[in-house]
Enzyme design. Sequence first.
Site, short mmCIF file in Angstrom:
data_model
loop_
_atom_site.label_atom_id
_atom_site.label_comp_id
_atom_site.label_asym_id
_atom_site.label_seq_id
_atom_site.Cartn_x
_atom_site.Cartn_y
_atom_site.Cartn_z
N GLU A 78 0.84 -1.21 0.00
CA GLU A 78 0.00 0.00 0.00
C GLU A 78 0.87 1.25 0.00
OE1 GLU A 78 -2.17 -0.27 3.67
OE2 GLU A 78 -2.91 -2.27 3.21
N LYS B 76 2.13 4.69 1.46
CA LYS B 76 2.13 5.22 2.82
C LYS B 76 1.72 6.69 2.73
CE LYS B 76 4.83 5.33 7.06
NZ LYS B 76 4.80 6.73 7.40
N ASP C 17 0.94 10.39 3.62
CA ASP C 17 1.56 11.33 4.55
C ASP C 17 0.49 12.26 5.12
OD1 ASP C 17 3.48 12.52 6.01
OD2 ASP C 17 4.42 13.59 4.36
N TYR D 197 -6.95 1.86 6.10
CA TYR D 197 -5.94 0.84 5.81
C TYR D 197 -5.89 -0.32 6.80
CZ TYR D 197 -3.22 4.01 8.83
OH TYR D 197 -2.80 4.82 9.84
N LYS E 9 10.46 3.62 3.18
CA LYS E 9 10.36 5.06 2.99
C LYS E 9 11.05 5.48 1.70
CE LYS E 9 8.68 7.12 6.76
NZ LYS E 9 9.55 7.77 7.60
N CYS F 150 15.09 48.96 -4.70
CA CYS F 150 14.49 47.83 -5.41
C CYS F 150 15.47 47.27 -6.45
CB CYS F 150 13.21 48.29 -6.09
SG CYS F 150 12.55 47.07 -7.23
N CYS G 54 14.04 48.25 -10.09
CA CYS G 54 13.89 49.60 -10.63
C CYS G 54 14.66 50.66 -9.86
CB CYS G 54 12.42 49.98 -10.67
SG CYS G 54 11.73 50.30 -9.04
N CYS H 27 8.71 47.42 -2.69
CA CYS H 27 9.30 48.44 -3.55
C CYS H 27 8.30 49.58 -3.65
CB CYS H 27 9.54 47.83 -4.93
SG CYS H 27 9.74 49.08 -6.21
N CYS I 293 8.34 50.35 -11.66
CA CYS I 293 9.20 49.20 -11.42
C CYS I 293 8.96 48.11 -12.47
CB CYS I 293 8.95 48.67 -10.02
SG CYS I 293 9.85 47.17 -9.66
S1 IVH Z 1 -0.50 0.51 8.84
C1 IVH Z 1 0.64 -1.53 12.44
N1 IVH Z 1 -0.81 1.47 6.44
O1 IVH Z 1 2.16 5.42 8.97
C2 IVH Z 1 0.16 -0.84 11.26
N2 IVH Z 1 0.00 2.92 8.15
O2 IVH Z 1 4.27 4.65 11.47
C3 IVH Z 1 -0.08 0.57 11.49
N3 IVH Z 1 0.38 5.22 7.42
O3 IVH Z 1 0.81 5.89 12.13
C4 IVH Z 1 -0.26 1.37 10.36
N4 IVH Z 1 -0.25 4.95 5.33
O4 IVH Z 1 -0.36 6.99 10.21
C5 IVH Z 1 -0.42 1.72 7.70
N5 IVH Z 1 -1.17 2.23 4.27
C6 IVH Z 1 -0.79 2.48 5.53
C7 IVH Z 1 -0.36 3.75 5.95
C8 IVH Z 1 0.03 3.93 7.28
C9 IVH Z 1 0.19 5.82 6.24
C10 IVH Z 1 0.90 5.90 8.64
C11 IVH Z 1 0.07 5.72 9.86
C12 IVH Z 1 0.97 5.21 10.94
C13 IVH Z 1 2.32 5.44 10.36
C14 IVH Z 1 3.23 4.30 10.73
#
Ligand code: IVH
Length: 675
Positions: free
Chosen positions: A117, A119, A121, A229, A318, A412, A415, A430, A436
């Site tokens: 999946e 991850k 942010d 998730y 990551k 500036c 100009c 400015c 300008c």
């Molecule tokens: S699983 C034990 N799946 O990443 C499993 N986490 O440090 C727990 N996160 O706090 C999370 N996308 O906020 C999982 N597809 C995903 C995720 C995900 C983002 C974040 C989540 C968690 C941190 C893990």
Amino acid sequence: MTAASKKVLNETEQLRAEINHHNYLYHSLDQPELSDAEFDTLFRRLRQIESEYPELITEDSPTQRVGSIPLEGFTQVQHEVAMLSLDNAFSEDDLRDFDRRIKTRLEESTTIEYACEPKIDGIAVSLLYEDGRLVRGATRGDGTTGENITQNIRTVESVPLKLLGSGFPRRLEVRGEVYIAKSVFQHINKMAEEAGGKTFANPRNAAAGSVRQLDAKLTAKRRLAMFCYSVGLVEGGDLPSKHGEILARLKEWGLRTNPVIDIVNGAEDCIRYYENILMLRERLDYEIDGVVFKVNDMDLQTRLGLLSRTPRWAIAHKFPAEEGTTRLLEVEFQVGRTGAITPVARLDPVKIGGVTISNATLHNMDEIRRLDLVINDTVLVQRAGDVIPKVVAVRKEKRPKKTREIELPEYCPSCGSDVMLVEGEVIARCSGGLVCGAQRKERIRHFASRLAMDIEGLGDKLVVQLVDEGLVQNPADLYSLKVDDLVLLERLAPKSANNLLDALETSKSTTLARFIYALGIEEVGESTARSLAGYFGDLNGLKAANKDTLQKIPDVGPVVAVKIVRFFEQAVNQDLIEKLITAGVVWPEEKIETNREVLSGETYVLTGSLSQMTRNEAKEKLRSLGAKVSGSVSKKTSCVVAGDAAGLKLTKAQELGIPIMDEQALVALFLEHDL
Ligand code: IVH
């Protein structure tokens, strides 16, 4: 108020089911079947029934996402099943080690199946459903104790207030990530900038701030979204035995899951997934900082167990840090449309997340002082998605002997006019105005932009050429351009030159609102321009207005009022307007709202249905009399207009002792003022 008949009850239930279904198609599956207008019709009908029969309103009705009362603070939530975090892999070898450890522990030699999946942010949250109804939303907090953010979670349209279908456990806790789409983030920051407010550094910060708003109305404006998730607590029901199948089940119940999830076999396929997602990354409308691999078989997950706060069955791979260190070579100062002078860091080029970065923003002099930055410093640069790279820190320990202070230029850089620092503002400007060159280019660009005069074909590059070649000094000069001038420019074919002249001609017929916006008055965005046009009806009224008059207009505060007055005081601006009008810029006469003082300073609320006009007509007419029209009744409301079958708002007005007017009285008021 009459009691709701069986027929009304059925209609209400059917509408809710339909709305929930289409909401799901739109927000969770991204496969809408209705146009916005068709969806709105359903929604409005439900609203109308609910205002006629307030007793039919339920907590999980789709109309009830945004609560009206801000909280005083958040209460704590104890997670019944801890919310874990993930161990990280930073290389392919880390990932192979992870796979090897799992096999050893399980004494398994066959390939392991993984769910892969993105991850996301964002911010981890937990949703608790009881009998299919959303009863609680919570932040992760420290994993054991989080905060109750139910009010805010309810505003997230991809979160169902009620699960679809059937067969869900009696108590089901769903977990996932709440985030703000990149496109929405850009919009939010642009609006904040226009209003002179604070902008967010990145979508994650914006999402974090939004889920912790005490006023859910503000959260709703941030248009948060969620991907689910995993599950936490499950009571009174069973779920499938594979993670991937659980997610599929969540999706059937109306929860939003990520569409690019894949189930693969073994570490090498995980690595391929990672590479695919890395390539896809820029095209996704949400920020991701890596991918997550989870053992797909739930029994194996249980057998593997945890190692303190992280599961042994999952790992996050990551992406390489979107950060890099490099040397600050120079700071240059750029001039924007309104003369704002922004320091820009020129960097020794460095590769960050696959992109070579040689410039970064420094915002303003305060920021430079806060960072304690000098030329030749080694700096930490961060790049987040589509956002302009930023200098986030200085590596002081690496400061060389030979450094130089960064100073705001006195004049500036474009100009040579004086640079001013207005008291109370962090931004230097400015003072050259249209003299300008840099401001001229930006102003012309703005003048030609889509929401202003909408001059098709006049792009950024062409503006630079026109100004640099001395063909255009100010927006009015655009209208004296000739084909002969244009064809001399590099790369402009005669056909394009003619097209541009046609576009210029077309742009001359405009509206007063567009014209005001195009002038580029500081702090006057598109919507303020519209209010100004509506209020004054013509340009002369606006030009002559003082700051007290201006502040009577909704969305004009004291700061904006002063900027407007100053703009029209300056001879260069008066001259520009004169020239534009002489060049033939025209707009249809706006109806002068002579009645605008009648209800000035009063706030009206409309409730119930009107029979002699639409609500929008009523709103517009009230506004033209100078009233503000609000959607909710409070102590500040001056009058409530109660149409047929008025509901809760009427009751509240009666309780608060607010004057109430019926439709007949409203019609009479309008007639009295020739509306
Ligand atoms: S699983 C034990 N799946 O990443 C499993 N986490 O440090 C727990 N996160 O706090 C999370 N996308 O906020 C999982 N597809 C995903 C995720 C995900 C983002 C974040 C989540 C968690 C941190 C893990």
